[in-house]
Design an enzyme around this catalytic site. Sequence first.
Site, PDB file in Angstrom:
ATOM      1  N   VAL A   5     -15.044 -19.003 -23.255  1.00 49.16           N
ATOM      2  CA  VAL A   5     -14.488 -19.564 -22.016  1.00 49.16           C
ATOM      3  C   VAL A   5     -15.208 -19.019 -20.775  1.00 49.16           C
ATOM      4  CG1 VAL A   5     -12.635 -17.868 -21.647  1.00 49.16           C
ATOM      5  CG2 VAL A   5     -12.312 -20.261 -20.937  1.00 49.16           C
ATOM      6  N   GLY A   6     -16.087 -18.050 -20.964  1.00 50.91           N
ATOM      7  CA  GLY A   6     -16.944 -17.561 -19.868  1.00 50.91           C
ATOM      8  C   GLY A   6     -17.796 -18.679 -19.284  1.00 50.91           C
ATOM      9  N   TYR A  40      -7.970 -17.798 -12.435  1.00 56.10           N
ATOM     10  CA  TYR A  40      -8.769 -18.727 -13.241  1.00 56.10           C
ATOM     11  C   TYR A  40      -9.971 -19.193 -12.427  1.00 56.10           C
ATOM     12  CZ  TYR A  40      -5.133 -18.460 -16.679  1.00 56.10           C
ATOM     13  OH  TYR A  40      -4.256 -17.951 -17.615  1.00 56.10           O
ATOM     14  N   GLU A  72      -9.053  -6.965   3.876  1.00 59.50           N
ATOM     15  CA  GLU A  72      -8.250  -8.045   3.272  1.00 59.50           C
ATOM     16  C   GLU A  72      -7.659  -8.945   4.367  1.00 59.50           C
ATOM     17  OE1 GLU A  72      -5.815  -5.689   0.571  1.00 59.50           O
ATOM     18  OE2 GLU A  72      -7.631  -5.177  -0.530  1.00 59.50           O
ATOM     19  N   THR A 123     -16.749 -21.216 -17.783  1.00 63.19           N
ATOM     20  CA  THR A 123     -16.122 -21.919 -16.649  1.00 63.19           C
ATOM     21  C   THR A 123     -16.874 -21.767 -15.318  1.00 63.19           C
ATOM     22  OG1 THR A 123     -14.493 -20.133 -16.518  1.00 63.19           O
ATOM     23  CG2 THR A 123     -13.807 -22.148 -17.633  1.00 63.19           C
ATOM     24  N   TYR A 129       0.799  -1.240   0.000  1.00 64.32           N
ATOM     25  CA  TYR A 129       0.000   0.000   0.000  1.00 64.32           C
ATOM     26  C   TYR A 129       0.831   1.289   0.000  1.00 64.32           C
ATOM     27  CZ  TYR A 129      -4.453  -2.333  -0.055  1.00 64.32           C
ATOM     28  OH  TYR A 129      -5.543  -3.068  -0.465  1.00 64.32           O
ATOM     29  N   ARG A 136      -2.057 -14.988 -12.338  1.00 65.32           N
ATOM     30  CA  ARG A 136      -3.305 -14.864 -13.095  1.00 65.32           C
ATOM     31  C   ARG A 136      -4.437 -15.503 -12.308  1.00 65.32           C
ATOM     32  NH1 ARG A 136      -0.497 -12.118 -15.802  1.00 65.32           N
ATOM     33  NH2 ARG A 136      -0.102 -12.174 -18.046  1.00 65.32           N
ATOM     34  N   PHE A 156     -16.335 -10.044 -14.947  1.00 68.26           N
ATOM     35  CA  PHE A 156     -15.386  -9.828 -16.049  1.00 68.26           C
ATOM     36  C   PHE A 156     -14.162 -10.699 -15.820  1.00 68.26           C
ATOM     37  CE2 PHE A 156     -17.856  -5.972 -16.179  1.00 68.26           C
ATOM     38  CZ  PHE A 156     -17.916  -5.674 -17.523  1.00 68.26           C
TER      39      PHE A 156
END
Length: 392
Positions: free
Chosen positions: A269-270, A207, A138, A272, A95, A205, A384
């Site tokens: 692939v949306g 998934y 968090e 999934t 931060y 990434r 998204f």
Amino acid sequence: MLTADKTSIIKATVPILETGGEALTTHFYKIMLDEYPQVRPLFNQAHQASGAQPRALANSVLLYARNIDKLQELGPLAGQIVNKHVALQVLPEHYPIVGACLLRAIREVLGPDIATDAVIDAWGAAYQQLADMLIGAEATMYDKLAAARGGWRGARSFRVARKQVESAEITSFYLEPADGQPVIDFIPGQYLGLQLVINGQEVRRNYSLSAAPNDHGYRISVKREQGGLVSNFLHDNVMEGATLGVFPPAGDFTLQESTAPLVLISGGVGITPTLAMAEAALAKGGRNVIFLHYARDGKARAFGKTLADWAARYPRFRHFTVLEHGDAGDAHAVGRPTIEHMQNWLPAGLDYDVYFLGPKPFMAAIKRFLLTLGLPDERRRYEFFGPAEALD
Ligand SMILES: Cc1cc2nc3c(=O)[nH]c(=O)nc-3n(C[C@H](O)[C@H](O)[C@H](O)COP(=O)(O)OP(=O)(O)OC[C@H]3O[C@@H](n4cnc5c(N)ncnc54)[C@H](O)[C@@H]3O)c2cc1C
Ligand code: HEM
């Protein structure tokens, strides 16, 4: 709490952010990614290049500045940011880096006449207030993920137990923890963070989990993106038996408890997260599941057999597949999504919940059709595969 003076300075800078916010955040990312290599692995360079990430940050800063005296109105945005941050392991020590780069970008983009010491001071305090809020939320989520049965903190080593080709572009990876211990449950719709080292560089990434929760492992299904760093590496270099670093599941696009019919609409692939949602809802029983899937053509179409198997096994499951090009084969139509598809295949009346995901123009069309049908906003949810963007 911010002082009244600082609050009014922040509010006065809203019009400047409205016109120049994206230039500012673009400059901010440049400074940060050039000068702080330790945060580079967290950021997807493609999202910087497309402008989606600077836009998402600019929009959130703008919303924040507008609501500085009524922070409760930030509502779902804060949850969305916290989930994204947790899935990529943003930590408290990151931060101050973002804060310093943001203040420097404000100074350099707005210039000394606008970015006076008082303005910088007010924004410094406001940033800290927002940072404290996110760090706190968090920390709560990290603690919860670590304390739950099968949970963990940071990267845990998973073995690729099986690789399954699903179409010309999509391959599934079945992941099992290398320590053989259970894995934490997730809510269908959530995603994992993957940590890899490619050409000596660390990359991360997200998934989506593409199968319903079970005790011993996860499935992700990855589309090979042309020119994409991680997806091609996974397809070509990560074989059965390889190990990957995995961050615990997160995400706020989650299947809500209900007995109303469940409508799942996906493009490419949306599919999934909608697979995990359908599988979990069918196993639980008690609600009809209507599954609409749009694929580019027969070769790109994935999971056709899974859908057919579910249709044979579950009377409450109906599925419709549309191919954009080529022969229909056993698909239900050829072309792009139309409102007639929704009128013909969705339940009569408006007592159903819709979850949808796909390329942005696809999602914009689905949202428009649902609005035209009169489905209330609270009955549709979407996600998204990248930074959140406006769909209108
Ligand atoms: C919540 C969430 C869930 C997701 N779930 C899935 C899933 O279930 N399945 C799935 O397949 N994907 C999913 N994704 C997408 C996934 O995270 C990756 O973004 C995707 O695999 C592409 O990554 P990549 O490294 O292969 O491509 P990248 O290297 O990120 O590149 C993506 C595209 O941008 C182009 N590009 C890269 N760098 C630049 C540059 N500097 N300038 C211009 N263009 C550039 C590339 O050529 C490529 O076309 C999800 C994403 C999110 C956020
Ligand atoms: C007050 C401070 C911060 C705000 C307001 C903020 C805001 C946001 C927003 C709006 C998004 C997009 C969420 C979405 O996809 O819907 C995001 C994503 C992200 N943030 Fe932050 N963030 C902050 C601090 C940080 C810090 C300290 C880091 C770590 C260096 C960080 C790293 C990321 C990453 C890696 C993503 C995902 C980027 C991608 O998809 O390419 N953020 N943040």
